[in-house]
Design an enzyme around this catalytic site. Structure first.
Site, mmCIF file in Angstrom:
data_model
loop_
_atom_site.group_PDB
_atom_site.id
_atom_site.type_symbol
_atom_site.label_atom_id
_atom_site.label_comp_id
_atom_site.label_asym_id
_atom_site.label_seq_id
_atom_site.Cartn_x
_atom_site.Cartn_y
_atom_site.Cartn_z
ATOM 1 N N ARG A 177 0.832 -1.276 -0.047
ATOM 2 C CA ARG A 177 -0.024 -0.169 0.049
ATOM 3 C C ARG A 177 0.949 1.220 0.040
ATOM 4 O O ARG A 177 0.455 2.292 0.556
ATOM 5 C CB ARG A 177 -0.899 -0.033 1.208
ATOM 6 C CG ARG A 177 -1.817 -1.178 1.291
ATOM 7 C CD ARG A 177 -3.057 -1.231 0.294
ATOM 8 N NE ARG A 177 -4.082 -2.111 0.500
ATOM 9 C CZ ARG A 177 -4.036 -3.446 0.412
ATOM 10 N NH1 ARG A 177 -3.010 -3.893 -0.383
ATOM 11 N NH2 ARG A 177 -4.916 -4.075 0.502
ATOM 12 N N CYS A 226 -10.527 -0.349 3.465
ATOM 13 C CA CYS A 226 -9.772 -0.485 5.135
ATOM 14 C C CYS A 226 -9.363 1.051 5.368
ATOM 15 O O CYS A 226 -8.730 1.579 4.605
ATOM 16 C CB CYS A 226 -8.892 -1.347 5.122
ATOM 17 S SG CYS A 226 -9.284 -3.189 4.990
ATOM 18 N N GLU A 296 -4.766 4.185 6.065
ATOM 19 C CA GLU A 296 -4.636 3.652 4.686
ATOM 20 C C GLU A 296 -5.328 4.532 3.737
ATOM 21 O O GLU A 296 -5.006 5.218 2.824
ATOM 22 C CB GLU A 296 -5.034 2.317 4.524
ATOM 23 C CG GLU A 296 -4.800 1.891 2.896
ATOM 24 C CD GLU A 296 -5.873 0.550 2.517
ATOM 25 O OE1 GLU A 296 -6.798 0.830 1.879
ATOM 26 O OE2 GLU A 296 -5.087 -0.693 3.016
HETATM 27 N N1 EPU Z 1 -10.790 -10.399 11.134
HETATM 28 C C1 EPU Z 1 -11.427 -10.467 12.243
HETATM 29 N N2 EPU Z 1 -12.528 -9.366 12.424
HETATM 30 C C2 EPU Z 1 -12.876 -8.339 11.657
HETATM 31 C C3 EPU Z 1 -12.068 -8.448 10.342
HETATM 32 C C4 EPU Z 1 -11.302 -9.349 10.118
HETATM 33 O O1 EPU Z 1 -11.298 -11.285 12.949
HETATM 34 O O2 EPU Z 1 -13.633 -7.596 11.895
HETATM 35 C C5 EPU Z 1 -9.936 -11.517 10.953
HETATM 36 C C6 EPU Z 1 -10.136 -12.299 9.686
HETATM 37 O O3 EPU Z 1 -11.094 -13.260 10.144
HETATM 38 C C7 EPU Z 1 -8.929 -12.729 9.377
HETATM 39 C C8 EPU Z 1 -7.926 -11.717 9.452
HETATM 40 O O4 EPU Z 1 -8.675 -10.855 10.470
HETATM 41 O O5 EPU Z 1 -8.450 -13.997 9.938
HETATM 42 C C9 EPU Z 1 -7.563 -11.086 8.242
HETATM 43 O O6 EPU Z 1 -8.680 -10.285 7.733
HETATM 44 P P1 EPU Z 1 -9.218 -10.235 6.247
HETATM 45 O O7 EPU Z 1 -8.790 -11.703 5.373
HETATM 46 O O8 EPU Z 1 -10.287 -9.766 5.965
HETATM 47 O O9 EPU Z 1 -7.976 -9.197 5.786
HETATM 48 P P2 EPU Z 1 -7.575 -8.080 6.379
HETATM 49 O O10 EPU Z 1 -6.075 -8.036 6.599
HETATM 50 O O11 EPU Z 1 -8.372 -7.103 7.071
HETATM 51 C C10 EPU Z 1 -6.813 -7.248 3.694
HETATM 52 C C11 EPU Z 1 -6.754 -6.002 3.322
HETATM 53 C C12 EPU Z 1 -7.863 -5.973 2.366
HETATM 54 C C13 EPU Z 1 -8.067 -6.742 1.204
HETATM 55 C C14 EPU Z 1 -8.198 -8.235 2.004
HETATM 56 C C15 EPU Z 1 -8.168 -9.535 1.269
HETATM 57 C C16 EPU Z 1 -5.451 -4.274 4.366
HETATM 58 C C17 EPU Z 1 -5.430 -3.259 5.294
HETATM 59 N N3 EPU Z 1 -6.554 -4.800 3.925
HETATM 60 O O12 EPU Z 1 -7.658 -6.992 4.699
HETATM 61 O O13 EPU Z 1 -7.830 -4.532 1.264
HETATM 62 O O14 EPU Z 1 -9.290 -6.802 0.490
HETATM 63 O O15 EPU Z 1 -6.961 -8.297 2.929
HETATM 64 O O16 EPU Z 1 -6.783 -9.630 0.556
HETATM 65 O O17 EPU Z 1 -4.253 -4.433 3.756
HETATM 66 C C18 EPU Z 1 -8.304 -2.293 1.386
HETATM 67 O O18 EPU Z 1 -6.925 -1.859 1.089
HETATM 68 O O19 EPU Z 1 -8.931 -1.142 1.567
HETATM 69 C C19 EPU Z 1 -8.713 -3.681 1.801
HETATM 70 C C20 EPU Z 1 -9.912 -3.808 2.234
#
Ligand code: EPU
Length: 302
Positions: A177, A226, A296
């Site tokens: 990012r 995010c 972000e």
């Molecule tokens: N989780 C929770 N509670 C929540 C959200 C997430 O427990 O409310 C847990 C999930 O269960 C999972 C872990 O946290 O075990 C990671 O969650 P997720 O797979 O949703 O990925 P993320 O790290 O929250 C990132 C990117 C997203 C992208 C997704 C899928 C960032 C900040 N976010 O989210 O990107 O869509 O992975 O690859 O890097 C964005 O850039 O705006 C964005 C949404």
């Protein structure tokens, strides 16, 4: 900020810049938040250097707007004008495995168009709103891929040299990012090199990503994706969730019940509401986990 000087208005028309007065940026951002200012829509890339010198000479500050999907804009009268490229037709031209894409192209439409021509690689980004220029600037990524991996070269207006330049992939750094572009650089177009893949296979990848996204993110609601970057080795969403903060609100700014790193505009949230919620969450995460979360979302606050 308003451009009222008839001489400037006449010059803008001559260089194919469409001036719209007092535009509510809330209507141009996925969060549906943002005050008003003049919007300058640029029909020809070539106008940009002259346009910027015209604005500079008249002490008119500016900001570049892409698709407005990762952006939190301040409330009220804004102290700068906004520049936006008008999407040309066509906005994607293919040449073998190379896709020549205008920065104003819609990211999802570009991915679909390439897929129909058996070019894949970008499936993870399907469903991410915004323009190709915006995705490029922040090196948008999801589900293990990032747009930077496919970049061959980028044409941009460089604030430092005040010129249109072409940078090859090895001259740009693409990190999580983050890119080496300066905040005032304006993306104009990009050449992506995409792997050949049968349409059917790409479609299957798109279906899987869509499903994952639908089940974990609040897609129908007004958000900027995010809010925070993930700290190294951790998930901001999980930390916020573990603190039991889903549903926490300031005015109509609210932490999504579906994904704790998505803050939604549940009605008529102001930028002040959203900023207060962001500050509150940052402080709580710092207190409980000793982690300082980095935005972000890009904030344009007056
Ligand atoms: N989780 C929770 N509670 C929540 C959200 C997430 O427990 O409310 C847990 C999930 O269960 C999972 C872990 O946290 O075990 C990671 O969650 P997720 O797979 O949703 O990925 P993320 O790290 O929250 C990132 C990117 C997203 C992208 C997704 C899928 C960032 C900040 N976010 O989210 O990107 O869509 O992975 O690859 O890097 C964005 O850039 O705006 C964005 C949404």
């Amino acid at each position: 900020m308003h451009i009222r000087d008839p001489k400037i208005i006449a010059r803008l028309a001559e260089i194919h810049v469409d001036l719209q007065h007092s535009v509510a940026l809330a209507g141009l951002t996925s969060l549906g938040i943002g005050g008003t200012t003049d919007l300058l829509r640029i029909k020809k890339h070539e106008s940009l250097p002259y346009l910027l010198s015209l604005l500079d000479a008249n002490d008119i500050p500016h900001k570049f707007l892409g698709g407005g999907s990762n952006l939190l804009v301040g409330d009220g009268e804004l102290p700068w004008v906004v520049l936006q490229l008008v999407r040309p037709e066509p906005d994607v031209v293919l040449d073998g495995n190379l896709a020549h894409v205008d920065a104003a192209a819609d990211l999802g439409r570009m991915i679909t168009f390439c897929a129909k021509n058996d070019l894949g690689g970008m499936e993870g980004l399907i469903g991410v709103p915004g323009t190709v220029g915006g995705a490029l600037r922040m090196n948008a990524g999801a589900y293990g891929m990032q747009i930077g991996s496919y970049v061959r070269e980028v044409k941009l207006y460089r604030a430092a040299s005040r010129k249109v330049e072409v940078l090859r992939d090895h001259q740009i750094s693409f990190e999580y990012r983050h890119t080496s572009f300066a905040p005032d650089d304006m993306m104009l177009s990009v050449i992506l090199e995409l792997p050949s893949k049968p349409f059917k296979l790409i479609l299957e990848g798109i279906r899987i990503c869509n499903e994952k996204r639908r089940s974990s993110q609040p897609l129908g609601q007004k958000s900027a994706g995010c809010i925070f970057k993930n700290p190294s080795g951790a998930s901001a969403g999980r930390m916020i969730d573990e603190l039991g903060l889903k549903g926490l609100s300031v005015g109509d700014a609210r932490i999504s019940d579906r994904h704790a790193n998505f803050f939604v505009n549940a009605g008529h949230a102001s930028a002040q509401d959203m900023l207060a919620l962001i500050a509150d969450v940052r402080e709580r995460v710092q207190k409980s986990f000793g982690v300082s979360l980095e935005n972000e979302v890009v904030v344009w606050n007056a």
